[in-house]
Design an enzyme around this catalytic site. Sequence first.
Site, mmCIF file in Angstrom:
data_model
loop_
_atom_site.group_PDB
_atom_site.id
_atom_site.type_symbol
_atom_site.label_atom_id
_atom_site.label_comp_id
_atom_site.label_asym_id
_atom_site.label_seq_id
_atom_site.Cartn_x
_atom_site.Cartn_y
_atom_site.Cartn_z
ATOM 1 N NE ARG A 58 31.863 38.420 91.245
ATOM 2 C CZ ARG A 58 33.018 38.930 90.863
ATOM 3 N NH1 ARG A 58 32.993 40.357 90.630
ATOM 4 N NH2 ARG A 58 33.820 37.953 90.326
ATOM 5 C CD GLU A 95 40.664 42.735 85.006
ATOM 6 O OE1 GLU A 95 39.857 42.316 85.939
ATOM 7 O OE2 GLU A 95 41.670 43.788 85.201
HETATM 8 O O1 LIG Z 1 34.990 40.831 81.362
HETATM 9 P P1 LIG Z 1 35.640 39.450 81.873
HETATM 10 O O2 LIG Z 1 37.147 39.661 81.649
HETATM 11 O O3 LIG Z 1 35.019 38.210 81.263
HETATM 12 O O4 LIG Z 1 35.451 39.612 83.265
HETATM 13 C C1 LIG Z 1 34.030 39.702 83.810
HETATM 14 C C2 LIG Z 1 33.343 38.537 84.646
HETATM 15 O O5 LIG Z 1 34.541 38.113 85.700
HETATM 16 C C3 LIG Z 1 33.485 37.851 86.844
HETATM 17 O O6 LIG Z 1 32.948 36.691 86.919
HETATM 18 P P2 LIG Z 1 33.901 35.204 87.908
HETATM 19 O O7 LIG Z 1 34.007 34.188 86.280
HETATM 20 O O8 LIG Z 1 34.942 35.962 88.621
HETATM 21 O O9 LIG Z 1 32.643 34.620 88.509
HETATM 22 P P3 LIG Z 1 31.793 34.728 89.867
HETATM 23 O O10 LIG Z 1 30.865 35.936 89.654
HETATM 24 O O11 LIG Z 1 31.088 33.570 90.103
HETATM 25 O O12 LIG Z 1 32.740 35.577 90.804
HETATM 26 C C4 LIG Z 1 32.357 39.100 86.730
HETATM 27 O O13 LIG Z 1 31.337 38.504 87.588
HETATM 28 C C5 LIG Z 1 32.309 38.660 85.317
HETATM 29 O O14 LIG Z 1 31.122 37.628 85.085
HETATM 30 N N1 LIG Z 2 38.712 43.649 88.403
HETATM 31 C C1 LIG Z 2 37.525 42.987 88.658
HETATM 32 N N2 LIG Z 2 36.761 42.790 89.776
HETATM 33 C C2 LIG Z 2 35.721 42.173 89.947
HETATM 34 N N3 LIG Z 2 35.302 41.320 89.129
HETATM 35 C C3 LIG Z 2 36.063 41.020 87.903
HETATM 36 N N4 LIG Z 2 35.834 40.103 86.767
HETATM 37 C C4 LIG Z 2 37.096 40.405 85.927
HETATM 38 N N5 LIG Z 2 37.471 41.409 86.530
HETATM 39 C C5 LIG Z 2 37.395 41.802 87.732
#
Ligand SMILES: O=P(O)(O)OC[C@H]1O[C@H](OP(=O)(O)OP(=O)(O)O)[C@H](O)[C@@H]1O
Ligand SMILES: Nc1ncnc2[nH]cnc12
Length: 172
Positions: A58, A95
């Site tokens: 993302r 998270e």
């Molecule tokens: O602060 P944190 O607890 O580390 O969470 C934040 C991360 O979680 C999500 O990524 P995800 O790994 O779900 O990947 P994506 O973007 O491919 O969906 C979001 O895009 C951040 O990179």
């Molecule tokens: N609550 C949340 N919503 C979207 N992306 C996330 N990545 C980690 N926590 C998230």
Amino acid sequence: MNLKEIIREIPDYPVKGISFKDITTLLKDPSAFNEVVNQVHENFKNKGITKIVSLESRGFIVGGAAAYLLNAGFVPIRKKGKLPAETVAESYELEYGSDTIEIHKDALTEDDIVLIHDDLLATGGTALAALNLVEKMNVKKVYFSFICDLKFIENGKKEVLSNYETHTLVEY
Ligand SMILES: O=P(O)(O)OC[C@H]1O[C@H](OP(=O)(O)OP(=O)(O)O)[C@H](O)[C@@H]1O
Ligand SMILES: Nc1ncnc2[nH]cnc12
């Protein structure tokens, strides 16, 4: 423009207890997408940013558009096993799980002023892992940019990040 109203919230996704902030509703809205990219550009245009480092997947969307506007290079951090050349890796907790990310060893130099961009800051696990990767390359300076910050999640990882100038658009 009220960006928070445009970002959709999905309860109990991907696991029970998580309120997922879905930025696809923002990205599909031309004026909201434009506003987000312009605000990142506005905030960092005088900082001498040479590279935007963004996180799969993302983070790539606004990170790529902002790199174009800032006339900066774009460097992807990808999930393990996706980058073809020599990499450095870092594992972390987020998270709703854990993961390993990688960056190409030759992606940055000590002349770079780096903006690390991601869509969302939750526990800070992902951002801190990205910072650890970027700092291995002895870059000149690091800034952070997020669309969303889940401020209600507080922990030691976020304290580390508070030492870096950070731009956030929507707080929860
Ligand atoms: O602060 P944190 O607890 O580390 O969470 C934040 C991360 O979680 C999500 O990524 P995800 O790994 O779900 O990947 P994506 O973007 O491919 O969906 C979001 O895009 C951040 O990179
Ligand atoms: N609550 C949340 N919503 C979207 N992306 C996330 N990545 C980690 N926590 C998230």
